[in-house]
Design an enzyme around this catalytic site. Structure first.
Site, PDB file in Angstrom:
ATOM      1  N   LYS A  17       2.223   5.255   2.318  1.00  0.00           N
ATOM      2  CA  LYS A  17       2.296   4.881   1.040  1.00  0.00           C
ATOM      3  C   LYS A  17       0.455   5.120   0.534  1.00  0.00           C
ATOM      4  O   LYS A  17      -0.284   5.158   1.278  1.00  0.00           O
ATOM      5  CB  LYS A  17       2.501   3.473   0.843  1.00  0.00           C
ATOM      6  CG  LYS A  17       1.879   2.463   1.643  1.00  0.00           C
ATOM      7  CD  LYS A  17       0.633   1.911   1.140  1.00  0.00           C
ATOM      8  CE  LYS A  17       0.025   0.725   2.029  1.00  0.00           C
ATOM      9  NZ  LYS A  17      -1.187   0.452   1.639  1.00  0.00           N
ATOM     10  N   ASP A 145       3.386  -4.825   3.748  1.00  0.00           N
ATOM     11  CA  ASP A 145       3.798  -3.432   3.572  1.00  0.00           C
ATOM     12  C   ASP A 145       5.172  -2.997   3.932  1.00  0.00           C
ATOM     13  O   ASP A 145       5.548  -1.875   3.654  1.00  0.00           O
ATOM     14  CB  ASP A 145       2.340  -2.568   3.788  1.00  0.00           C
ATOM     15  CG  ASP A 145       1.425  -2.611   3.307  1.00  0.00           C
ATOM     16  OD1 ASP A 145       1.339  -3.383   2.067  1.00  0.00           O
ATOM     17  OD2 ASP A 145       0.285  -2.269   3.612  1.00  0.00           O
TER      18      ASP A 145
END
Length: 310
Positions: A17, A145
């Site tokens: 990401k 995350d």
């Protein structure tokens, strides 16, 4: 009917990401910070193959530097498998074969992607059939995350980054990523940010306790407008990362001088993300940075989260 648990193995792919926006709130009494971030999953992937075993073991290969990647219970993927087994009462084990493409300790969530992939792979292998919300709950226990790596796409994260709301993103965004051989510790970056804010509190002023994502970021994502997004990129951790790794500032300047719409430290770094106008533009920028001796990769987003691929 053949159940997933009877298969010889399950392969799951999960993305890395980029935080296209990251506002960090003031330090709280529990030692954490409230966050407001816009995540985008990009096409650098971690592959996890889960195979039945008596115990819990793993091996790691990859196209990136694997120095410092543990293969014991310090590894988030192995902890994810153990957590799933404990929560579901599964009495067997698993061997995880992890293949990494996301830079290690690079601010792109590679370890979190491994954990998300391990959850999905073991859920399929063991036929535990957890719902999406149940997997999300376990993912949040593993790290801030991990839930996003499970979901993918584009999302707004609040709280510690694990409270997710999907964000509409049209089209494709192309990025050139410059990796580094030397990782950066995320806790060290947050600590340096706190020191920086205290040192410059007269100039900075009060730090918000409830951060939020700028509306311009959401408009740019909805419009699929890379130039608009470039003008709205923000990462509060960048100032701290550049204090720890001042050499990265020159690379940011080179990327922008070589035609990037904008450059930003990815998460806590040290990976640098340069937003480009098109795939062709990204290819040209990657070639320029490669010629200057930097390890550059081309990736695009948004892409899906952790998925069974075989």
């Amino acid at each position: 009917m053949t159940h997933a648990a009877e298969l010889p193995s399950v392969r799951v792919r999960a993305p890395g990401k980029i935080n296209v926006y990251l506002e960090v709130g003031a330090l709280q009494g529990d030692g954490y910070h409230e966050l407001a971030t816009a995540f985008q999953a990009v096409s650098l992937y971690e592959d996890v193959v889960a195979t039945p075993a008596d115990g819990f073991t793993m091996s790691v290969t990859g196209t990136v530097d694997l120095d410092g990647v543990p293969t014991d219970d310090r590894n988030l993927a192995l902890r994810a498998a153990r957590l799933l087994a404990t929560e579901t009462g599964y009495e067997g084990g698993v061997h995880l074969d992890v293949h990494k493409q996301v830079p290690v300790a690079g601010g792109m969530g590679g370890g979190s992607a491994d954990a998300a992939a391990a959850l999905v792979a073991c859920d399929a292998l063991w036929d535990t059939r957890l719902s999406g919300p149940e997997l999300h709950r376990l993912a949040a226990r593993l790290g801030a995350d991990v839930p996003f790596a499970l979901k993918g796409g584009t999302a707004i994260g609040t709280g510690r980054g694990d409270e997710l709301n999907p964000a509409l993103a049209r089209g494709r965004f192309d990025w050139v990523l410059v990796t580094s051989d030397e990782g950066v510790s995320t806790p060290k970056v947050y600590g340096e940010l706190d020191v920086h804010r205290e040192r410059h509190r007269v100039d900075i002023g009060p730090v918000v306790t409830r951060p939020s994502v700028d509306a311009d970021v959401l408009h740019a994502l909805r419009a699929g407008d890379a130039a608009m997004l470039a003008s709205a990129l923000r990462n509060d951790l960048q100032v701290a990362t550049l204090r720890i790794r001042p050499d990265l500032a020159a690379v940011l300047e080179k990327g922008e001088a070589s035609g990037a719409l904008a450059g930003i430290v990815s998460g806590s770094g040290p990976t640098l993300a340069f937003l480009c106008a098109s795939p062709e533009h990204a290819h040209e920028l990657r070639s320029v940075l490669d010629a200057q001796g930097h390890a550059a990769l081309h990736a695009h987003g948004p892409v899906p989260g952790a998925r069974v691929v075989s």
